[in-house]
Design a protein around this motif. Sequence first.
Motif, PDB file in Angstrom:
ATOM      1  N   LEU A   1       5.964   5.812   9.254  1.00 53.53           N
ATOM      2  CA  LEU A   1       5.375   4.578   8.746  1.00 53.53           C
ATOM      3  C   LEU A   1       6.434   3.525   8.408  1.00 53.53           C
ATOM      4  O   LEU A   1       6.302   2.366   8.770  1.00 53.53           O
ATOM      5  CB  LEU A   1       4.534   4.870   7.488  1.00 53.53           C
ATOM      6  CG  LEU A   1       3.252   5.656   7.723  1.00 53.53           C
ATOM      7  CD1 LEU A   1       2.602   6.000   6.395  1.00 53.53           C
ATOM      8  CD2 LEU A   1       2.286   4.851   8.573  1.00 53.53           C
ATOM      9  N   CYS A   2       7.473   3.914   7.703  1.00 56.84           N
ATOM     10  CA  CYS A   2       8.427   2.939   7.167  1.00 56.84           C
ATOM     11  C   CYS A   2       9.586   2.633   8.105  1.00 56.84           C
ATOM     12  O   CYS A   2      10.257   1.622   7.934  1.00 56.84           O
ATOM     13  CB  CYS A   2       8.986   3.429   5.839  1.00 56.84           C
ATOM     14  SG  CYS A   2       7.719   3.722   4.604  1.00 56.84           S
ATOM     15  N   GLY A   3       9.858   3.526   9.045  1.00 55.13           N
ATOM     16  CA  GLY A   3      11.021   3.334   9.902  1.00 55.13           C
ATOM     17  C   GLY A   3      12.209   4.131   9.384  1.00 55.13           C
ATOM     18  O   GLY A   3      12.067   4.984   8.512  1.00 55.13           O
TER      19      GLY A   3
ATOM     20  N   ARG B   1      15.100   5.351   7.317  1.00 51.52           N
ATOM     21  CA  ARG B   1      15.417   5.168   5.901  1.00 51.52           C
ATOM     22  C   ARG B   1      16.482   6.148   5.439  1.00 51.52           C
ATOM     23  O   ARG B   1      16.624   7.241   5.973  1.00 51.52           O
ATOM     24  CB  ARG B   1      14.148   5.365   5.045  1.00 51.52           C
ATOM     25  CG  ARG B   1      13.069   4.318   5.250  1.00 51.52           C
ATOM     26  CD  ARG B   1      13.546   2.946   4.790  1.00 51.52           C
ATOM     27  NE  ARG B   1      12.550   1.918   4.984  1.00 51.52           N
ATOM     28  CZ  ARG B   1      11.685   1.542   4.033  1.00 51.52           C
ATOM     29  NH1 ARG B   1      11.675   2.134   2.866  1.00 51.52           N
ATOM     30  NH2 ARG B   1      10.830   0.577   4.277  1.00 51.52           N
TER      31      ARG B   1
ATOM     32  N   ALA C   1      -0.038  14.648   7.281  1.00 55.14           N
ATOM     33  CA  ALA C   1      -1.460  14.304   7.318  1.00 55.14           C
ATOM     34  C   ALA C   1      -1.981  14.203   8.748  1.00 55.14           C
ATOM     35  O   ALA C   1      -3.167  14.399   8.992  1.00 55.14           O
ATOM     36  CB  ALA C   1      -1.697  12.983   6.599  1.00 55.14           C
TER      37      ALA C   1
ATOM     38  N   GLN D   1      10.283   7.431  -2.518  1.00 51.11           N
ATOM     39  CA  GLN D   1      10.606   6.027  -2.805  1.00 51.11           C
ATOM     40  C   GLN D   1      10.202   5.143  -1.629  1.00 51.11           C
ATOM     41  O   GLN D   1      10.834   4.130  -1.343  1.00 51.11           O
ATOM     42  CB  GLN D   1      12.093   5.870  -3.120  1.00 51.11           C
ATOM     43  CG  GLN D   1      12.303   5.194  -4.453  1.00 51.11           C
ATOM     44  CD  GLN D   1      13.751   4.923  -4.765  1.00 51.11           C
ATOM     45  OE1 GLN D   1      14.558   4.699  -3.889  1.00 51.11           O
ATOM     46  NE2 GLN D   1      14.078   4.937  -6.028  1.00 51.11           N
ATOM     47  N   GLY D   2       9.140   5.557  -0.939  1.00 49.97           N
ATOM     48  CA  GLY D   2       8.664   4.775   0.190  1.00 49.97           C
ATOM     49  C   GLY D   2       7.154   4.857   0.250  1.00 49.97           C
ATOM     50  O   GLY D   2       6.476   4.533  -0.717  1.00 49.97           O
ATOM     51  N   CYS D   3       6.647   5.363   1.374  1.00 46.81           N
ATOM     52  CA  CYS D   3       5.200   5.340   1.600  1.00 46.81           C
ATOM     53  C   CYS D   3       4.473   6.519   0.954  1.00 46.81           C
ATOM     54  O   CYS D   3       3.285   6.697   1.176  1.00 46.81           O
ATOM     55  CB  CYS D   3       4.934   5.311   3.101  1.00 46.81           C
ATOM     56  SG  CYS D   3       5.596   6.761   3.946  1.00 46.81           S
ATOM     57  N   THR D   4       5.174   7.338   0.180  1.00 43.30           N
ATOM     58  CA  THR D   4       4.612   8.507  -0.512  1.00 43.30           C
ATOM     59  C   THR D   4       3.879   9.458   0.443  1.00 43.30           C
ATOM     60  O   THR D   4       2.877  10.048   0.073  1.00 43.30           O
ATOM     61  CB  THR D   4       3.676   8.116  -1.687  1.00 43.30           C
ATOM     62  OG1 THR D   4       2.508   7.475  -1.182  1.00 43.30           O
ATOM     63  CG2 THR D   4       4.359   7.213  -2.679  1.00 43.30           C
TER      64      THR D   4
END
Lengths: 87, 182
Positions: free
Chosen positions: A7-9, A11, A83, A59-62
Motif C-alpha cells: 500500500l505505502c511503497g 519504506r 488480508a 508507523q504506516g498503513c497498519t
Amino acid sequence: MRLNCPLCGSRDRREFYYRGAADYLDRPEPDAPPEAWDNYLHLRDNPMGVTKDLWYHDQGCTSWLLVTRNTLTHEILDVKLVAEAGE
Amino acid sequence: MPELIAKPALDAAPVTLAGITLSVADPGRITFVAPFPGQEKAVAKLLKPLGLGFPAPNTALTKGEARIVWTVRGQAALIGVPVPEGMQAAAAVTDQTDGLAAFALRGARAAEVLARLVPIDLREAVFPPGSAARSGLNHMPLILVREEAGFLILTFRSMARTAWAELNEVLHHIEARDRLTN
C-alpha cells in the motif's frame, strides 16, 4: 533494510514491527491435538535460505505483511498483505 | 451537559526561518471514514456531492474547503466539512477533530524540514501536491498531506507540543546552516 509495502511503497525498517514466523497464520482448531498446538506455539524452523515471516506496518498503513526473504543473501523476495494473501 | 470550551491544541505564534513558515493549522472538522465491506460504492456516492471520492492509497482529494485523505487500508480522513448524511449506514465514522493536532509548513524549502524527521522521499517530483502518506514524524505517528504551498501535518493532539518542538528545532538547524554557509 527496506520493505516494499503493497500500500505505502518502499519504506524504512523503522516503520515496521517484526512479529515472527509466518507459522502464526496457521492457527490450529481449538480441538486440535496437543502436538499441533505445541508445534504452533513453540516449534520453529531455522532455514538457511528462503523464509517467510510476519511484519506489522505500525508507523504506516497498519497492515500485517507476509514477507518472503532470504536469510543468506538478506534479499527481500516478496511482500504481501496478509488480508489479501489468504483470498 | 457541562459547557465545553474548544481550545486549540497549542498556543504558538507562527515561526518563519530560512523562508519556511511553521504554524498551527485549523483544518476544521476531521472525521475518519472506514467503509463497511462492500459499501465502497455507497461511500463514494455520498462523497460525490462534496466533489470528492474515496481516495486511493497515498493520495488526497481536495475541493474548496473539503478534502479527504487516505489514512490506512480501508480508511480515509474527511477534513473541513461535516459528514454527509447517511454515511453512518455505509461506513464506520469516528470524529477525530479533537484527537489530532494540525500544523502547516509553508515555503519552497518545506520538504527540507521534513527530510530530517520523516523517513520517506518528499521531493516534489516524487511527492507532488495531491500526495498523502502515513508515516512517522521522528517517533510520532504522522498523517502527511502535500499541498500546493507546502504540507499539512497531522499528529496526535497529545503530542502537539513535542511535534512543534521537533519541527521548530529543524527550522533553527536549517537557518543556522544557511548563516554559516552564506
